[in-house]
Design an enzyme around this catalytic site. Structure first.
Site, mmCIF file in Angstrom:
data_model
loop_
_atom_site.group_PDB
_atom_site.id
_atom_site.type_symbol
_atom_site.label_atom_id
_atom_site.label_comp_id
_atom_site.label_asym_id
_atom_site.label_seq_id
_atom_site.Cartn_x
_atom_site.Cartn_y
_atom_site.Cartn_z
ATOM 1 C CE1 TYR A 142 0.345 13.253 3.581
ATOM 2 C CE2 TYR A 142 2.269 11.927 4.109
ATOM 3 C CZ TYR A 142 0.977 12.034 3.620
ATOM 4 O OH TYR A 142 0.333 10.915 3.174
ATOM 5 C CG HIS A 148 -4.177 10.757 3.588
ATOM 6 N ND1 HIS A 148 -4.289 9.748 4.522
ATOM 7 C CD2 HIS A 148 -2.853 10.859 3.309
ATOM 8 C CE1 HIS A 148 -3.077 9.276 4.801
ATOM 9 N NE2 HIS A 148 -2.190 9.931 4.080
ATOM 10 C CE1 TYR A 169 4.182 7.901 4.532
ATOM 11 C CE2 TYR A 169 3.243 9.043 2.638
ATOM 12 C CZ TYR A 169 3.081 8.439 3.867
ATOM 13 O OH TYR A 169 1.839 8.347 4.423
ATOM 14 N NE ARG A 227 0.718 3.417 3.376
ATOM 15 C CZ ARG A 227 -0.428 4.090 3.301
ATOM 16 N NH1 ARG A 227 -0.650 5.126 4.048
ATOM 17 N NH2 ARG A 227 -1.388 3.682 2.490
ATOM 18 C CG HIS A 262 -1.294 7.171 0.438
ATOM 19 N ND1 HIS A 262 0.020 6.806 0.619
ATOM 20 C CD2 HIS A 262 -1.588 7.994 1.479
ATOM 21 C CE1 HIS A 262 0.494 7.366 1.721
ATOM 22 N NE2 HIS A 262 -0.458 8.114 2.266
#
Ligand code: FE2
Length: 224
Positions: A103, A158, A142, A153, A156
């Site tokens: 991120y 968000h 990640y 995870r 995905h």
């Protein structure tokens, strides 16, 4: 943009790895959904810098000549109320990891590299029929090791979706066929019967050759 997804319940079940019992719970969410889209955790990485660009194309930052690394895709869908009515002028705010699973956020401890050409964040309004769209990349998975956890995870995106007469929703989009979904610790926090609503649907390819994923969102009305 008004084209409907054409996919059988059986094919959809195969895509998301559901059993026959799970399939019985499926409803074609692009037609009508009785329930609202389940909430998912916001997580710690809501963007802390906007790079001066939060438009619908996350693969290209304004002023850059190179585009983002990774598999470019389209994500689109319709925002509706729980009776199936389209919600125009809803705000759809998405953010996600880059191709390497990192991120753009000061607190992301993942040592994976940043992509200087990935926007990572986009905000759009739905049109009069409730539709929105983004061009982005398929986010990298990640490891939770760097966040003090275990496992991975699933891939995905968000979402935060809001509309004047409805309750805001924070949720996440998942990808059909992702082998990491089985061990993901966030998707299982949604009620089992509603979990299918978090799964995007792979549609026919765009004429550009990019995959298109559909993700509809159903919001609950404001409490009287
Ligand atoms: Fe995340």
């Amino acid at each position: 943009m008004t084209k409907r997804a054409k996919i059988s319940r059986r094919a959809f079940g195969r895509n998301v790895g559901l059993t026959a019992a799970g399939l019985a719970l499926l409803k074609p969410h692009y037609l009508f959904a009785a329930g609202v889209t389940p909430k998912q955790v916001e997580g710690p990485f809501y963007p802390d810098s906007d790079l001066g660009d939060t438009d619908l194309d996350l693969t290209l930052i304004q002023g850059h000549t190179d585009s983002a690394k990774g598999e470019h895709i389209f994500v689109h869908g319709q925002v509706r109320d729980s009776e199936g009515n389209p919600l125009g002028n809803a705000t759809v705010d998405i953010w996600q990891a880059n191709d390497a699973g990192k991120y753009r956020h000061a607190d992301d401890p993942n040592p994976a590299p940043l992509d200087p050409n990935f926007q990572g964040w986009g905000i759009v309004q739905t049109d009069a029929e409730g539709y929105y769209r983004f061009k982005t990349i398929k986010p990298g998975a990640y490891s939770l090791e760097f966040l003090g956890g275990g496992g991975w995870r699933a891939r995905h995106i968000h979402y935060k979706v809001s509309h004047a007469e409805h309750q805001p929703l924070t949720t996440q989009l998942y990808f059909p066929g992702d082998p990491l979904i089985e061990q993901d610790l966030e998707i299982v926090k949604a009620p089992e019967a509603d979990r299918w609503m978090l799964m995007s649907i792979l549609e026919e390819q765009h004429q550009s050759g990019l995959d298109i994923y559909r993700f509809d969102v159903v919001l609950a009305a404001n409490e009287a």
